[in-house]
Design an enzyme around this catalytic site. Structure first.
Site, PDB file in Angstrom:
ATOM      1  CG  HIS A 124      -1.924   0.959   1.393  1.00  0.00           C
ATOM      2  ND1 HIS A 124      -1.688   2.266   1.741  1.00  0.00           N
ATOM      3  CD2 HIS A 124      -3.267   0.861   1.229  1.00  0.00           C
ATOM      4  CE1 HIS A 124      -2.831   2.926   1.791  1.00  0.00           C
ATOM      5  NE2 HIS A 124      -3.816   2.095   1.481  1.00  0.00           N
ATOM      6  CG  ASP A 201       0.586  -2.291   6.191  1.00  0.00           C
ATOM      7  OD1 ASP A 201      -0.354  -2.361   7.008  1.00  0.00           O
ATOM      8  OD2 ASP A 201       0.492  -1.687   5.103  1.00  0.00           O
ATOM      9  CD  GLN A 204      -6.922  -4.354   4.466  1.00  0.00           C
ATOM     10  OE1 GLN A 204      -7.847  -5.016   4.950  1.00  0.00           O
ATOM     11  NE2 GLN A 204      -7.099  -3.138   4.007  1.00  0.00           N
ATOM     12  CE  LYS A 227      -7.166   0.197   6.453  1.00  0.00           C
ATOM     13  NZ  LYS A 227      -7.960   0.557   5.282  1.00  0.00           N
ATOM     14  CB  CYS A 367      -3.666   3.282  -1.568  1.00  0.00           C
ATOM     15  SG  CYS A 367      -4.881   4.540  -1.231  1.00  0.00           S
TER      16      CYS A 367
HETATM   17  C1  LIG Z   1      -2.414  -2.858   3.628  1.00  0.00           C
HETATM   18  C2  LIG Z   1      -2.748  -1.461   4.055  1.00  0.00           C
HETATM   19  N1  LIG Z   1      -1.800  -0.715   4.614  1.00  0.00           N
HETATM   20  C3  LIG Z   1      -2.042   0.531   5.040  1.00  0.00           C
HETATM   21  C4  LIG Z   1      -3.272   1.105   4.901  1.00  0.00           C
HETATM   22  C5  LIG Z   1      -3.490   2.499   5.370  1.00  0.00           C
HETATM   23  O1  LIG Z   1      -4.380   2.557   6.425  1.00  0.00           O
HETATM   24  P1  LIG Z   1      -4.818   3.972   7.006  1.00  0.00           P
HETATM   25  O2  LIG Z   1      -5.451   4.708   5.860  1.00  0.00           O
HETATM   26  O3  LIG Z   1      -5.775   3.653   8.086  1.00  0.00           O
HETATM   27  O4  LIG Z   1      -3.580   4.652   7.462  1.00  0.00           O
HETATM   28  C6  LIG Z   1      -4.300   0.378   4.304  1.00  0.00           C
HETATM   29  C7  LIG Z   1      -5.631   0.982   4.095  1.00  0.00           C
HETATM   30  O5  LIG Z   1      -6.360   0.633   3.219  1.00  0.00           O
HETATM   31  C8  LIG Z   1      -4.034  -0.941   3.876  1.00  0.00           C
HETATM   32  O6  LIG Z   1      -4.978  -1.684   3.304  1.00  0.00           O
END
Ligand SMILES: Cc1ncc(COP(=O)(O)O)c(C=O)c1O
Length: 415
Positions: A124, A201, A204, A227, A367
């Protein structure tokens, strides 16, 4: 048979009673953000109606109460992810801020020109752009592990890329596009054997399966409350014991200091050293209610439920000839996320037709533009599931897809 009583769960989510364009809401955009149960909404209201006060500062009853509730959630969070103690848990705004914290507070302190960070092509932007900024400012080199045809990381790339100059391996636990669940424990073992730290990260993964940061042996883990049934505006950074003590502060200001002189300051103990200014008290407290809700369901049950829906969705989507599905074929290898395209119909058009059916999906690059390029597509539609989704909602999704196929058929069959 799902191990979750979905009917009862749905009763806890007021928003699921609403309609969209005259149809019952089918919410399949859970990878973007999830809906909130009544318990979370009530915790927010209860805080504001009964003990709203700033924390860590006042000696009055309200402040003490708010401080105690806020710190209880830190402990709850630590338990939820198998962290050894609350001092390893920092509250941030979201996953993005948690990763930026590491890039600033650890990266800028320890990295030198020529050092290397290993990422993957499925990251992401949150786990890419902070490292790009760091690389620009420090001369650190970024390297990328590729994926195979089913969207799994190529192990040989890790073997090849993690070398003596590698300082950090920063990887997603579960892809928000492909759904792939990555072998982070094996990756951590390899990285550590070569002297690199590992950031996971968990945006998810933490919401959807039992995650144990101690068992995974990661050094950092980042995730977002919104989430996982919690409110927006709360993120978590877990850091292995000892790391937060050594790192530089991230933001400067109130709360994060111990002693302040006109020219210099000393820092508060961890984790407060990383929580400058008034934190998001109300939402952290309500996040505690979200954790309790998930614990009551049981994370293994959450995972089993999503696996069942995902398997059903993969089978149903595979039956539509024009549909291309991205990511591993079996539900076992992936989380509850299915990205797909219908012929060469733009996913925004598909999303609009689905919206008319009351079905909320995501359409776009998610993203993850480098991944889109790697998959040779501009965008995809994405359905993502959570504890309140039913199999018949997948049927409604398919109804919408079939209608889009009929309506835009001349476009879809060109593929
Ligand atoms: C794998 C992953 N990393 C990071 C993020 C970023 O999360 P946030 O927007 O809550 O910072 C997301 C959000 O969709 C994600 O799916």
């Amino acid at each position: 048979m799902s191990s979750i009583d979905v009917g009862r769960v749905r009763d806890d989510f007021p928003i699921l009673r609403r309609t969209v364009h005259g149809r019952p809401l089918v919410y399949l955009d859970n990878a973007a953000t999830t809906q909130k149960p009544r318990a979370v909404i009530d915790a927010l209201v209860h805080y504001y109606e009964n003990y709203n006060a700033n924390i860590h500062r006042g000696i009055h009853a309200l402040s003490e109460e708010a401080t105690a509730r806020y710190e209880e959630v830190r402990l709850k969070t630590a338990h939820f992810i198998g962290a050894p103690g609350p001092e390893t848990v920092v509250f941030t705004r979201n996953t993005t801020e948690s990763i930026n914290l590491v890039a600033h507070a650890w990266g800028r302190r320890y990295l030198r020109p020529g050092d290397e960070i290993v990422l993957t092509i499925m990251e992401h932007h949150s786990n890419l752009v902070p490292w790009q900024l760091l690389a620009r400012d420090t001369g650190v080199k970024l390297q990328f592990v590729d994926i195979d045809d089913e969207g799994r990381l190529i192990w040989d790339d890790f073997e090849r890329l993690i070398g003596p100059r590698t300082r950090l391996v920063s990887i997603t636990h579960m892809s928000n596009v492909l759904g792939t669940i990555n072998p982070v424990k094996d990756i951590a073992e390899l990285a550590h054997s070569r002297g690199a730290l590992v950031l996971v990260d968990g945006a998810q993964s933490v919401p959807h399966m039992a995650v144990d940061v101690s068992g995974l042996e990661c050094d950092f883990m980042a995730f977002s409350a919104h989430k996982m049934l919690g409110p927006t505006g709360v993120g978590v950074l877990y850091a292995r014991q000892g790391l937060l003590e050594e790192m530089d502060p991230f933001l400067g200001g109130g709360e994060m200091i111990s002693r302040v002189l006109p020219e210099q300051s000393t820092w508060n103990d961890v984790p407060w050293k990383y929580e400058a200014g008034t934190p998001n008290i109300a939402d952290v407290i309500a996040f505690g209610a979200a954790i309790e809700y998930l614990q009551a369901l049981g994370m293994d049950a959450v995972r089993a439920h999503e696996k069942e829906i995902t398997a059903y969705a993969l089978e149903a989507l595979s039956a539509v000839p024009q549909v291309t599905i991205y990511g591993p074929r079996e539900a076992e290898a992936r989380g509850g996320v299915v990205a797909f395209n219908l012929g060469d119909l733009h996913p925004h058009d598909l999303g609009t037709v689905l919206d008319r059916h009351g079905v909320a999906v995501r359409a776009g690059h998610h993203c993850a533009q480098p991944l889109m390029r790697r998959l040779d597509c501009v965008a995809t539609a994405r359905a993502s599931f959570y504890v309140y989704n039913r199999l018949d909602e997948v049927d409604t999704l398919l109804e919408g897809i079939r209608e889009a196929d009929r309506f835009f058929g001349h476009v879809a069959t060109r593929a």
